[in-house]
Write a protein that holds these residues in place. Sequence first.
Motif, mmCIF file in Angstrom:
data_model
loop_
_atom_site.group_PDB
_atom_site.id
_atom_site.type_symbol
_atom_site.label_atom_id
_atom_site.label_comp_id
_atom_site.label_asym_id
_atom_site.label_seq_id
_atom_site.Cartn_x
_atom_site.Cartn_y
_atom_site.Cartn_z
ATOM 1 N N ALA A 80 0.853 -1.196 0.000
ATOM 2 C CA ALA A 80 0.000 0.000 0.000
ATOM 3 C C ALA A 80 0.881 1.235 0.000
ATOM 4 C CB ALA A 80 -0.930 0.004 1.203
ATOM 5 N N ASN A 81 0.582 2.137 -0.885
ATOM 6 C CA ASN A 81 1.309 3.406 -0.971
ATOM 7 C C ASN A 81 2.823 3.197 -1.029
ATOM 8 O OD1 ASN A 81 -1.217 4.680 -0.759
ATOM 9 N ND2 ASN A 81 -1.091 4.718 1.470
ATOM 10 N N GLY A 82 3.235 2.168 -1.775
ATOM 11 C CA GLY A 82 4.644 1.933 -2.002
ATOM 12 C C GLY A 82 5.395 1.295 -0.856
ATOM 13 N N GLN A 83 4.685 0.708 0.124
ATOM 14 C CA GLN A 83 5.325 0.071 1.264
ATOM 15 C C GLN A 83 4.646 -1.263 1.566
ATOM 16 O OE1 GLN A 83 8.060 1.313 2.843
ATOM 17 N NE2 GLN A 83 8.071 3.148 1.555
ATOM 18 N N ILE A 84 5.359 -2.149 2.293
ATOM 19 C CA ILE A 84 4.785 -3.423 2.699
ATOM 20 C C ILE A 84 4.061 -3.249 4.024
ATOM 21 C CG2 ILE A 84 5.286 -5.801 3.374
ATOM 22 C CD1 ILE A 84 7.709 -5.730 1.548
ATOM 23 N N HIS A 85 2.837 -3.745 4.078
ATOM 24 C CA HIS A 85 2.017 -3.706 5.293
ATOM 25 C C HIS A 85 1.595 -5.124 5.652
ATOM 26 C CE1 HIS A 85 1.089 0.777 5.188
ATOM 27 N NE2 HIS A 85 1.642 0.560 4.000
ATOM 28 N N VAL A 86 1.244 -5.317 6.913
ATOM 29 C CA VAL A 86 0.698 -6.588 7.375
ATOM 30 C C VAL A 86 -0.570 -6.320 8.189
ATOM 31 C CG1 VAL A 86 1.032 -8.567 8.914
ATOM 32 C CG2 VAL A 86 2.855 -7.881 7.366
ATOM 33 N N LYS A 87 -1.586 -7.132 7.930
ATOM 34 C CA LYS A 87 -2.854 -7.073 8.661
ATOM 35 C C LYS A 87 -2.947 -8.317 9.541
ATOM 36 C CE LYS A 87 -7.278 -5.455 8.973
ATOM 37 N NZ LYS A 87 -7.681 -4.071 9.162
ATOM 38 N N TRP A 88 -3.122 -8.118 10.874
ATOM 39 C CA TRP A 88 -3.356 -9.215 11.799
ATOM 40 C C TRP A 88 -4.861 -9.448 11.897
ATOM 41 C CZ3 TRP A 88 0.918 -6.313 11.933
ATOM 42 C CH2 TRP A 88 2.136 -6.929 12.218
ATOM 43 N N LEU A 89 -5.328 -10.598 11.423
ATOM 44 C CA LEU A 89 -6.762 -10.830 11.313
ATOM 45 C C LEU A 89 -7.431 -11.037 12.658
ATOM 46 C CD1 LEU A 89 -6.876 -13.104 8.142
ATOM 47 C CD2 LEU A 89 -7.179 -10.630 8.306
ATOM 48 N N ASP A 90 -6.696 -11.528 13.666
ATOM 49 C CA ASP A 90 -7.325 -11.760 14.968
ATOM 50 C C ASP A 90 -7.620 -10.459 15.704
ATOM 51 O OD1 ASP A 90 -4.669 -11.199 15.311
ATOM 52 O OD2 ASP A 90 -4.300 -12.762 16.811
ATOM 53 N N THR A 91 -6.786 -9.429 15.488
ATOM 54 C CA THR A 91 -7.006 -8.146 16.163
ATOM 55 C C THR A 91 -7.526 -7.064 15.222
ATOM 56 O OG1 THR A 91 -4.744 -7.367 15.739
ATOM 57 C CG2 THR A 91 -5.127 -8.688 17.748
ATOM 58 N N GLY A 92 -7.361 -7.270 13.933
ATOM 59 C CA GLY A 92 -7.770 -6.256 12.967
ATOM 60 C C GLY A 92 -6.769 -5.124 12.805
ATOM 61 N N ARG A 93 -5.623 -5.237 13.470
ATOM 62 C CA ARG A 93 -4.626 -4.178 13.403
ATOM 63 C C ARG A 93 -3.726 -4.344 12.184
ATOM 64 N NH1 ARG A 93 -2.810 -3.956 19.827
ATOM 65 N NH2 ARG A 93 -4.809 -3.151 20.609
ATOM 66 N N SER A 94 -3.237 -3.209 11.697
ATOM 67 C CA SER A 94 -2.327 -3.202 10.552
ATOM 68 C C SER A 94 -1.083 -2.415 10.905
ATOM 69 C CB SER A 94 -2.986 -2.574 9.325
ATOM 70 O OG SER A 94 -4.098 -3.312 8.904
ATOM 71 N N SER A 95 0.020 -2.749 10.235
ATOM 72 C CA SER A 95 1.257 -2.013 10.454
ATOM 73 C C SER A 95 2.083 -2.011 9.189
ATOM 74 C CB SER A 95 2.064 -2.639 11.591
ATOM 75 O OG SER A 95 3.298 -1.944 11.778
ATOM 76 N N GLN A 96 2.755 -0.904 8.944
ATOM 77 C CA GLN A 96 3.738 -0.841 7.867
ATOM 78 C C GLN A 96 5.034 -1.451 8.368
ATOM 79 O OE1 GLN A 96 4.252 2.945 5.761
ATOM 80 N NE2 GLN A 96 6.473 2.644 5.865
ATOM 81 N N LEU A 97 5.656 -2.299 7.541
ATOM 82 C CA LEU A 97 6.916 -2.927 7.909
ATOM 83 C C LEU A 97 8.077 -2.147 7.310
ATOM 84 C CD1 LEU A 97 6.169 -6.735 7.397
ATOM 85 C CD2 LEU A 97 5.747 -5.309 9.405
ATOM 86 N N GLY A 98 8.850 -1.519 8.163
ATOM 87 C CA GLY A 98 10.037 -0.820 7.692
ATOM 88 C C GLY A 98 9.714 0.388 6.839
ATOM 89 N N GLN A 99 10.760 0.935 6.233
ATOM 90 C CA GLN A 99 10.625 2.090 5.355
ATOM 91 C C GLN A 99 11.494 1.855 4.134
ATOM 92 O OE1 GLN A 99 8.610 4.894 5.899
ATOM 93 N NE2 GLN A 99 9.111 5.379 3.770
ATOM 94 N N LEU A 100 10.866 1.488 3.024
ATOM 95 C CA LEU A 100 11.593 1.149 1.812
ATOM 96 C C LEU A 100 11.859 2.396 0.973
ATOM 97 C CD1 LEU A 100 9.640 -2.094 0.819
ATOM 98 C CD2 LEU A 100 11.770 -1.906 2.124
ATOM 99 N N ASP A 101 12.988 2.369 0.276
ATOM 100 C CA ASP A 101 13.366 3.517 -0.555
ATOM 101 C C ASP A 101 12.516 3.609 -1.816
ATOM 102 O OD1 ASP A 101 15.370 4.185 1.249
ATOM 103 O OD2 ASP A 101 16.882 2.994 0.202
ATOM 104 N N ASN A 102 12.056 2.449 -2.316
ATOM 105 C CA ASN A 102 11.247 2.412 -3.528
ATOM 106 C C ASN A 102 10.139 1.382 -3.352
ATOM 107 O OD1 ASN A 102 12.728 4.225 -5.548
ATOM 108 N ND2 ASN A 102 14.390 2.899 -4.842
ATOM 109 N N ALA A 103 9.177 1.400 -4.259
ATOM 110 C CA ALA A 103 8.026 0.498 -4.149
ATOM 111 C C ALA A 103 8.447 -0.950 -4.375
ATOM 112 C CB ALA A 103 6.950 0.893 -5.151
ATOM 113 N N PRO A 104 8.007 -1.876 -3.513
ATOM 114 C CA PRO A 104 8.328 -3.294 -3.685
ATOM 115 C C PRO A 104 7.331 -3.969 -4.619
ATOM 116 C CG PRO A 104 7.074 -3.012 -1.687
ATOM 117 C CD PRO A 104 7.237 -1.629 -2.293
#
Length: 678
Positions: free
Chosen positions: A107-131
Amino acid sequence: MKLKKITHYLCLPLLLLSAVSANASNVTSLKYEDVFELEFVTDPQPDAAGKNVVFVRNWMDKQSDRRRSTLWLSSIDGKQLQPLTDKDINASSPRWSPEQNRVAYIANGQIHVKWLDTGRSSQLGQLDNAPSNIAWSPDGNWLAFSMFKAKTVKAPVTLSGKPAKADWAPPAIYIDNKQYRADGAGYTKPGFKHIYIMSANGGSAIQLTDGEFNHSGDISWSLDSKALFISANRHSDWQTKPVNSEVFKLDIASKELTALTDRNGPDSKPTLSPNGKLIAYVGYDDRKLGHQANRLYVMNVDGSNKRNLTEDLDRAIADFQWQANSKGLYIQYDSEGTGILASQALSGKRNTIVSDLGGGSYSRPYSGGQFAAADNGVIAYTQMSTQHPAELAIVNKGKTNIITDFNADLLLSRDISKVEEFWYQSSVDQRKIQGWIMYPPTFDASKHYPLILEIHGGPHAAYGPQFALELQLMAAQGYVVLYTNPRGSTSYGEDFANLIHHNYPSTDYNDLMDGVDAVIAKGFIDEKQLFVTGGSGGGLLTAWIVGHTNRFAAAVSVKPVINWFSFVLSADSYTYFSQYWFPALPWQAPEHYLKHSAISYVGNVTTPTMLMTGEADYRTPISETEQFYQALQLQGVETAMVRIPEASHSIYNRPSNLMAKTAYILYWFDKYRSDKTQ
């Protein structure tokens, strides 16, 4: 549940757009602005148990004039349907973790993870370019992906003497690499795509590959999470031999690469079998033909015992996935314009599962689509027909159900034109040619209608029974629309596609004219009101047609190739085109290039012809359009040129540009249409 629609309409710089819309005789006909009501499904991914599927729901944002994408989750029966991401986050590429409790996505040029049990999301790290091409490790600890890494290049010339605060021109840009620009990206920055891994708990990206080579495409993990299987063209001559990629094993600890293939030709999409014993991949032996169909291969995990599973199929394998028992694969291919999903056993047996796979394109009726399977055999795929864009469909225990209906509101309020398949015979060699007729919503066979011949690009591509908004808008204005797959089209075998090898355009023109004659013979076409248009290869053929016949009342050539000599020396993929489409370089065979160039026949043109191209098109540069426009002006032929600001070869990427493209085509045709009051 329908995504909230924004009610503000964009103001388009279109001549007569509102007037053309107002002239529609049927108040329920499709309107240009209906492009903003379209939604379609891509990238369906069922969980391993086959109980739920996450997918991308694509929609059009009127405010930004962009296509947007949101992740949604559905139960296999479709009874539980909910969003996973907010509609303001442009999310794509969902992938389940091995434990099935997380979904990674981009999303928006970064890798995110969604935890389905809690519904929480987080961006993983800060990439220089879109993966891209994210893939979970089997132990759930890592995510692999490919990403561009910029290379610092020092200019060979440095100017001195600039006074403080002086306003000098921007510095000159020095270019010495072969692939220096790409359609949709413009002039490329120095650098290469490499393979990386990142902890699934976040952190810094670790680069695994190096060198001045690009590494992209699908990534597959070894079962012990200690190695990756990737594809890349790491040959020293990769810039002049762009398709010669190999499959590699990449050891993560040592970063050592081991080549598992070594033939002349592309080998890509390596995928390890569930039991870890075999690798499946696609490719072919390069014979320098215009169209060469991907075959499906398997080999032992060490690269030995390579064998072709689909040589007898004579269709290009678009995608594949291992079955859970490692005894076979699911394969996707097009046949006669239709998207097929089949099972392919290692023993050679093949069975069709569905034949209505489609999606990806919604402007013109190109083939395509996506699928993925669960461990229990449940398959999620994008289902498409001539009557609606791609929806989510599920195959479960041999039964198929379409479980979304995202376009119901549009389809209930608009008349969608019916499409009829038909076959006709080529006058060249009596081959069977496939075509489709789209009828106006209020079609009456006792009346006579104007006809639009709409030609696909490629030329090695295929139209099919798919939803096509541009053609639907043409039919809504009272035209019968004809589209066909003349020789050169894919999905009919390599021989059919290569009938135009080093001979394009040629008798594909006759196939198109035979299609027009076959529809006229049905008795409901006004022969004095024939019109022709097409984009890219279709734009080329449109320009070729008006140089070889005056039977059309008007023509619109969209993003055409007009002069092969100049095209090969200005297109972004010139190293490919010059080798695979022509017998020699332009200066070595100028007569051949000019013989097949529309510019050579411009002196024959009397048909009023409009040309249209994006100003940022680097595939068929706008200079091609300008050559024909200026030649027609010198000839005194009625002509016009439409330039689409900032648009690449894919003009329809912005919804308002799709509106503009279709409206200008119909404006031009209506101008020369005798049964319509101006």
